[in-house]
Design a protein around this motif. Structure first.
Motif, PDB file in Angstrom:
ATOM      1  N   PHE A   9      14.094   3.144   9.399  1.00  0.00           N
ATOM      2  CA  PHE A   9      13.216   2.648   8.340  1.00  0.00           C
ATOM      3  C   PHE A   9      13.094   3.728   7.287  1.00  0.00           C
ATOM      4  CE2 PHE A   9      10.714   4.129  11.987  1.00  0.00           C
ATOM      5  CZ  PHE A   9       9.985   5.172  11.420  1.00  0.00           C
ATOM      6  N   GLN A  10      12.576   3.360   6.131  1.00  0.00           N
ATOM      7  CA  GLN A  10      12.482   4.295   5.017  1.00  0.00           C
ATOM      8  C   GLN A  10      11.568   5.462   5.356  1.00  0.00           C
ATOM      9  OE1 GLN A  10      11.789   1.222   1.709  1.00  0.00           O
ATOM     10  NE2 GLN A  10      12.958   2.816   0.661  1.00  0.00           N
ATOM     11  N   HIS A  15       5.239   4.562   4.347  1.00  0.00           N
ATOM     12  CA  HIS A  15       5.761   3.511   5.229  1.00  0.00           C
ATOM     13  C   HIS A  15       5.168   3.579   6.640  1.00  0.00           C
ATOM     14  CE1 HIS A  15       8.650   2.437   2.142  1.00  0.00           C
ATOM     15  NE2 HIS A  15       8.934   3.720   2.033  1.00  0.00           N
ATOM     16  N   LYS A  16       4.212   4.490   6.854  1.00  0.00           N
ATOM     17  CA  LYS A  16       3.594   4.618   8.190  1.00  0.00           C
ATOM     18  C   LYS A  16       2.408   3.665   8.283  1.00  0.00           C
ATOM     19  CE  LYS A  16       1.198   8.222   9.808  1.00  0.00           C
ATOM     20  NZ  LYS A  16       0.849   9.579  10.260  1.00  0.00           N
ATOM     21  N   TRP A  25       8.126  -3.761  16.266  1.00  0.00           N
ATOM     22  CA  TRP A  25       7.794  -4.613  17.420  1.00  0.00           C
ATOM     23  C   TRP A  25       8.683  -5.856  17.465  1.00  0.00           C
ATOM     24  CZ3 TRP A  25       2.219  -3.731  15.545  1.00  0.00           C
ATOM     25  CH2 TRP A  25       1.667  -2.621  16.185  1.00  0.00           C
ATOM     26  N   GLU A  26       8.954  -6.447  16.305  1.00  0.00           N
ATOM     27  CA  GLU A  26       9.844  -7.608  16.255  1.00  0.00           C
ATOM     28  C   GLU A  26      11.250  -7.232  16.718  1.00  0.00           C
ATOM     29  OE1 GLU A  26       9.585  -8.857  12.202  1.00  0.00           O
ATOM     30  OE2 GLU A  26       7.820 -10.154  12.537  1.00  0.00           O
ATOM     31  N   TRP A  27      11.718  -6.080  16.268  1.00  0.00           N
ATOM     32  CA  TRP A  27      13.042  -5.598  16.690  1.00  0.00           C
ATOM     33  C   TRP A  27      13.091  -5.382  18.200  1.00  0.00           C
ATOM     34  CZ3 TRP A  27      13.774  -0.448  18.510  1.00  0.00           C
ATOM     35  CH2 TRP A  27      15.105  -0.097  18.764  1.00  0.00           C
ATOM     36  N   GLY A  45       7.519  13.804  11.520  1.00  0.00           N
ATOM     37  CA  GLY A  45       6.226  13.412  12.056  1.00  0.00           C
ATOM     38  C   GLY A  45       5.930  11.941  11.927  1.00  0.00           C
ATOM     39  N   VAL A  46       6.362  11.303  10.846  1.00  0.00           N
ATOM     40  CA  VAL A  46       6.133   9.870  10.668  1.00  0.00           C
ATOM     41  C   VAL A  46       6.850   9.083  11.756  1.00  0.00           C
ATOM     42  CG1 VAL A  46       6.582   7.894   9.155  1.00  0.00           C
ATOM     43  CG2 VAL A  46       5.699  10.017   8.190  1.00  0.00           C
TER      44      VAL A  46
END
Length: 299
Positions: A9-10, A15-16, A25-27, A45-46
């Protein structure tokens, strides 16, 4: 190679959030992850915060391993089992305490970092010295700070944080000292998150540590000499952010959402001296405003 799936993810704090968690969760659901599955969080850390949070909450919790790749995540997020995401502009507002199966730390990843990312992590290193070990703080470089024996520094900072966390794993007392600089620092970070003055975590915490050093002098007994030493060192490494006078009230309001607070009382961790930190010190909104104003006067 074991059966595995990959998601990315970006990058970045923006984006956190729950939206990204929902995608993760969908993935996991679509890939058929079960209670015996294992998540490996490779990144800063993110990634560790959010990947761990998603693992800890998926089907009431599955195993995960963290492989932190930034100095910040190696010396800070790698220890203590804090996992969380930002919510409606509030930093780490939703989260849990869950330890990973293991953490794999290698200083080789630091060679991949941009200078500003390395500097961001250095703020937490300096914090460890300020709250727990004055000799360590004094030994850390100001000039030419980028050229250090990073493996030794990581080991020392991790040992300081681990010692605190082992004594107070759920932050009921002593562990709160790790939040020095973070009440005002997180408020800076949240306030400027989506704007042109966007701050990296360490940049915000460095500013927060200076502002909270003013509070430490006023409320906890930090000497004027040590206050100036903290200002000089952090200002030299991180510079200063330009806080507009009209922004202060909103930044103060963000401090009232800090997780250490009790009711309407804003509680700070403040320095008694370099190397010694007290916690649960009540600070008024006016005193916070004065500290930020004092920070502004340095620019």
């Amino acid at each position: 190679m074991p059966t595995h799936a990959l998601i990315s993810f970006q990058a970045g704090e923006t984006h956190k959030n729950l939206e990204t968690c929902t995608k993760i969760w969908e993935w996991m659901t679509n890939e058929g992850f079960d209670r015996k599955s294992l998540i490996i969080n490779l990144g800063g850390g993110v990634v560790g915060d959010m990947g761990g949070f998603c693992a800890a909450t998926y089907k009431r919790g599955i195993r995960f391993i963290n492989v932190p790749t930034t100095l910040l995540s190696q010396v800070d997020a790698s220890v203590g089992g804090k996992l969380g995401i930002d919510f409606q502009g509030y930093k780490n507002h939703i989260g849990v305490f869950t330890e990973p199966e293991t953490v794999v730390v290698s200083d080789v990843f630091l060679k991949t970092l941009a200078p500003e990312e390395l500097r961001s992590g250095y703020a937490e290193v300096l914090k460890h010295g300020l709250i727990a070990n004055s000799n360590y703080f004094q030994s850390l470089k100001i000039a030419d700070w980028e050229s250090q024996e990073w493996r030794t520094i990581i080991e020392k900072s991790v040992s300081i944080k681990r010692d605190v966390v082992e004594k107070d794993p759920k932050e009921s007392g002593l562990r709160k000292i790790l939040n020095y600089g973070h009440t005002i620092g997180h408020a800076f970070e949240s306030f400027y998150l989506d704007g042109p003055k966007h701050l990296l975590h360490g940049e915000a915490i460095a500013a927060g540590m200076i502002a909270e050093a003013f509070l430490s002098h006023q409320k906890a007994g930090l000497s004027l000499e040590e206050l100036q030493a903290i200002i000089d060192r952090l200002k030299t490494i991180f510079g200063l952010i330009l806080v507009e006078e009209q922004e202060i009230d909103e930044i103060v309001a963000l401090c009232k959402q800090d997780k250490k607070n009790v009711g309407s009382s804003v509680r700070f961790s403040l320095l008694r001296k370099i190397g010694a930190c007290d916690y649960d010190i009540a600070v008024s909104s006016e005193e916070i405003k004065e500290a930020i104003t004092s920070y502004r006067s340095l620019v």
